[in-house]
Design a protein around this motif. Structure first.
Motif, short mmCIF file in Angstrom:
data_model
loop_
_atom_site.label_atom_id
_atom_site.label_comp_id
_atom_site.label_asym_id
_atom_site.label_seq_id
_atom_site.Cartn_x
_atom_site.Cartn_y
_atom_site.Cartn_z
N THR A 42 -1.86 27.86 56.01
CA THR A 42 -3.13 27.69 56.77
C THR A 42 -2.86 26.31 57.69
O THR A 42 -3.64 26.16 58.42
CB THR A 42 -4.43 27.74 55.74
OG1 THR A 42 -4.28 26.57 55.10
CG2 THR A 42 -4.65 29.03 55.19
N GLN A 43 -2.20 25.56 57.15
CA GLN A 43 -1.64 24.24 57.65
C GLN A 43 -0.27 23.86 57.47
O GLN A 43 0.21 24.17 56.38
CB GLN A 43 -2.66 23.32 57.20
CG GLN A 43 -2.58 21.78 57.78
CD GLN A 43 -3.31 20.91 57.23
OE1 GLN A 43 -4.11 21.04 56.11
NE2 GLN A 43 -3.63 19.43 57.74
N ILE A 44 0.14 23.40 58.58
CA ILE A 44 1.84 23.11 58.40
C ILE A 44 2.00 21.51 58.93
O ILE A 44 1.58 21.15 60.17
CB ILE A 44 2.62 24.12 59.54
CG1 ILE A 44 2.66 25.35 58.89
CG2 ILE A 44 4.13 23.44 59.45
CD1 ILE A 44 3.15 26.30 59.63
N LEU A 45 2.77 20.83 58.28
CA LEU A 45 3.16 19.45 58.62
C LEU A 45 4.60 19.32 58.84
O LEU A 45 5.26 19.75 57.63
CB LEU A 45 2.42 18.51 57.76
CG LEU A 45 0.90 18.19 57.86
CD1 LEU A 45 0.23 17.24 56.77
CD2 LEU A 45 0.26 17.97 59.30
N ALA A 46 5.19 18.78 59.67
CA ALA A 46 6.80 18.84 59.59
C ALA A 46 7.17 17.43 60.24
O ALA A 46 6.54 17.04 61.16
CB ALA A 46 7.01 20.10 60.63
N MET A 47 8.30 17.22 59.65
CA MET A 47 8.97 15.84 60.08
C MET A 47 10.51 16.12 60.23
O MET A 47 11.14 16.78 59.31
CB MET A 47 8.87 14.60 59.17
CG MET A 47 9.35 13.39 59.64
SD MET A 47 8.82 11.93 58.48
CE MET A 47 7.17 11.97 58.61
N GLY A 48 10.99 15.61 61.34
CA GLY A 48 12.51 16.02 61.39
C GLY A 48 13.35 14.63 61.86
O GLY A 48 12.87 13.58 62.08
N GLU A 49 14.62 15.05 61.84
CA GLU A 49 15.61 14.08 62.13
C GLU A 49 16.74 14.65 62.95
O GLU A 49 17.32 15.74 62.53
CB GLU A 49 16.29 13.15 61.05
CG GLU A 49 17.38 12.10 61.37
CD GLU A 49 17.87 11.55 60.17
OE1 GLU A 49 18.86 10.47 60.34
OE2 GLU A 49 17.50 12.06 59.02
N PRO A 50 17.07 14.11 64.26
CA PRO A 50 18.09 14.82 64.97
C PRO A 50 19.35 14.31 64.40
O PRO A 50 19.86 13.37 63.84
CB PRO A 50 17.94 14.38 66.41
CG PRO A 50 17.23 12.93 66.15
CD PRO A 50 16.53 12.86 64.98
N ALA A 51 20.41 15.28 64.91
CA ALA A 51 22.00 14.86 64.58
C ALA A 51 22.41 14.45 65.87
O ALA A 51 21.81 14.93 66.84
CB ALA A 51 22.41 16.20 64.12
N PRO A 52 23.52 13.77 65.67
CA PRO A 52 24.18 13.35 66.95
C PRO A 52 24.87 14.49 67.92
O PRO A 52 24.83 14.21 69.23
CB PRO A 52 25.48 12.35 66.32
CG PRO A 52 24.88 11.94 65.04
CD PRO A 52 24.19 13.20 64.37
N GLN A 78 17.73 17.63 60.07
CA GLN A 78 16.91 17.92 58.83
C GLN A 78 15.55 17.85 59.17
O GLN A 78 15.10 17.37 60.13
CB GLN A 78 17.30 16.77 57.59
CG GLN A 78 16.78 15.36 57.95
CD GLN A 78 17.09 14.75 56.76
OE1 GLN A 78 17.62 15.03 55.66
NE2 GLN A 78 16.49 13.26 56.63
N ALA A 79 14.94 18.46 58.24
CA ALA A 79 13.48 18.84 58.65
C ALA A 79 12.85 18.72 56.96
O ALA A 79 13.14 19.42 56.01
CB ALA A 79 13.14 19.89 59.25
N SER A 80 11.75 18.48 57.02
CA SER A 80 10.86 18.15 55.80
C SER A 80 9.46 18.88 56.22
O SER A 80 8.72 18.72 57.20
CB SER A 80 10.67 16.80 55.19
OG SER A 80 11.74 16.21 54.70
N MET A 81 8.83 19.91 55.17
CA MET A 81 7.88 20.51 55.45
C MET A 81 6.79 20.50 54.54
O MET A 81 7.13 20.58 53.51
CB MET A 81 8.14 21.84 55.88
CG MET A 81 9.11 22.08 57.20
SD MET A 81 10.17 23.54 57.19
CE MET A 81 11.45 22.98 56.33
N ASN A 84 12.34 21.31 52.17
CA ASN A 84 13.42 20.25 52.85
C ASN A 84 14.53 20.97 52.83
O ASN A 84 14.87 21.76 52.50
CB ASN A 84 13.61 19.06 51.97
CG ASN A 84 14.59 18.09 52.75
OD1 ASN A 84 14.24 17.48 53.77
ND2 ASN A 84 15.88 18.10 52.38
N THR A 85 15.12 20.83 54.25
CA THR A 85 16.63 21.43 54.76
C THR A 85 17.06 20.20 55.62
O THR A 85 16.68 19.46 56.31
CB THR A 85 16.32 22.88 55.34
OG1 THR A 85 17.58 23.49 55.57
CG2 THR A 85 15.58 22.63 56.76
N THR A 86 18.45 20.25 55.24
CA THR A 86 19.31 19.15 55.90
C THR A 86 20.51 19.82 56.00
O THR A 86 21.22 20.62 55.18
CB THR A 86 19.32 17.72 55.10
OG1 THR A 86 20.19 16.82 55.86
CG2 THR A 86 19.79 17.86 53.74
#
Length: 346
Positions: free
Chosen positions: A210-220, A226-229, A242-244
């Motif tokens: 019902t709610q999603i918050l996501a944070m990510g980091e780009p790769a070169p 990676q992403a954390s949810m 988390n996935t990376t």
């Protein structure tokens, strides 16, 4: 509430109810090799053809596994082979949708490696096409078909955990810059690959967020690295995922309820053990099995064949509604992180 004295047994399909389908393989790569090996060693399914963009690659794969026919030139020759009942698609992610659609339009049943497509819109398109052609389209999300996950589903259905409040899941691996997961032209990044496992576990266990918050980091390399949810689910339950592709992480999962906690150790999505423990630690139940990973890919193929034999157009284990929910959730994560695949760009 005390736990039972033993875990439920995995439910097996009667061998007599699993027809031997004639399979065509499209995309003769790493996962297709393991899929074919598992079917040849552990099932009665028949591999009758292989297709690829080049005849050379198809023939080499056919020679390696004793497959009678090899087709080059893309998907067309394979899906129009009258000796093929079902097409297994194991190409890079961004080729899944057009290849699956070609197979469906040719009247073939189709099993597509995860992810079924790049986004929910494409999944819906395949669902509608398969329904119109009256063929079975299923995502080869192998975890759902493992005996381990059948036991897990029974544990949850029987209420052994009580009311589930928390789910934690992680999947991280290290990849070198030359790996296809680093290639933006192949819809790279961890979300459609590693990330599908924790997201699918969360959505199947707790329902649509019902709610999603996501944070990510780009790769070169120009893909998400990676992403954390954090998801909120109906009833207030939460999942933290988390996935990376930067590092090898724990690859564990945990499902915690009001009565007990279920812990899935390293490579939670694959064959292996899990433990169910009451909060007072007085009772513990263990699921033990060999960590033989891709040897168990035959379970998804046998389930698929059983569905075809029963005349089903949806898998009762992995219906397209499950795939659509996973993909719609990932769509929102990508929206928040600004991830757009080449095929989605105007």
């Amino acid at each position: 509430m005390p736990l039972p004295t033993h875990l439920p047994a995995p439910r097996r399909l009667p061998a007599a109810q699993i027809p031997a389908l004639r399979w065509g393989i499209f995309g003769p790569g790493w996962i297709a090799e393991r899929f074919v090996q598992s079917l040849l060693q552990h099932s009665h399914q028949r591999i009758v053809a292989v297709g690829s963009r080049t005849r050379h690659h198809a023939q080499a794969f056919a020679d390696n596994f004793g497959i009678p026919r090899a087709h080059g030139g893309g998907i067309s020759a394979l899906v129009n082979d009258p000796n093929v009942d079902v097409v297994y698609i194991a190409t890079p992610h961004n080729h899944h949708f057009p290849a699956a659609l070609a197979a469906i339009n040719a009247g073939k049943h189709v099993l597509v490696e995860k992810p079924l497509a790049l986004n929910a819109q494409q999944v819906q398109g395949l669902a509608e096409a398969a329904a119109a052609k009256k063929v079975l389209c299923m995502e080869a999300f192998w975890s759902d078909f493992l005996p381990k996950f059948d036991v897990l589903r029974q544990v949850l259905a029987d209420g052994m955990l009580g009311e589930v409040h928390t789910l934690l899941a992680d999947h991280g691996e290290f990849f070198t810059p030359d790996h296809r997961i680093m290639d933006a032209s192949l819809a790279g990044g961890p979300l459609l690959d590693l990330g599908t496992y924790p997201v699918a576990l969360a959505t199947k266990t707790l329902g649509a967020p019902t709610q999603i918050l996501a944070m990510g980091e780009p790769a070169p390399a120009g893909v998400n690295g990676q992403a954390s949810m954090l998801f909120r689910h109906p009833g207030g339950a939460q999942s933290v995922l988390n996935t990376t592709l930067f590092s090898q992480t724990s690859n564990r999962a945990l499902i915690a309820g009001s009565e007990a906690t279920l812990t899935l150790p390293d490579c939670f999505y694959a064959p292996g053990p899990f433990t169910l423990t009451t909060h007072d630690r007085r009772q513990t139940l263990h699921w033990e099995e060999e960590c033989n990973r891709y040897q168990q890919l035959h379970h998804e193929a046998e389930h698929f064949a059983w569905c075809v034999g029963e005349g089903l157009l949806q898998s009762p284990v992995r219906p397209l509604s499950d795939t659509l929910l996973t993909m719609a959730t990932l769509d929102e994560v990508r929206r928040q992180l600004g991830i757009v695949f080449n095929e989605e760009k105007a």
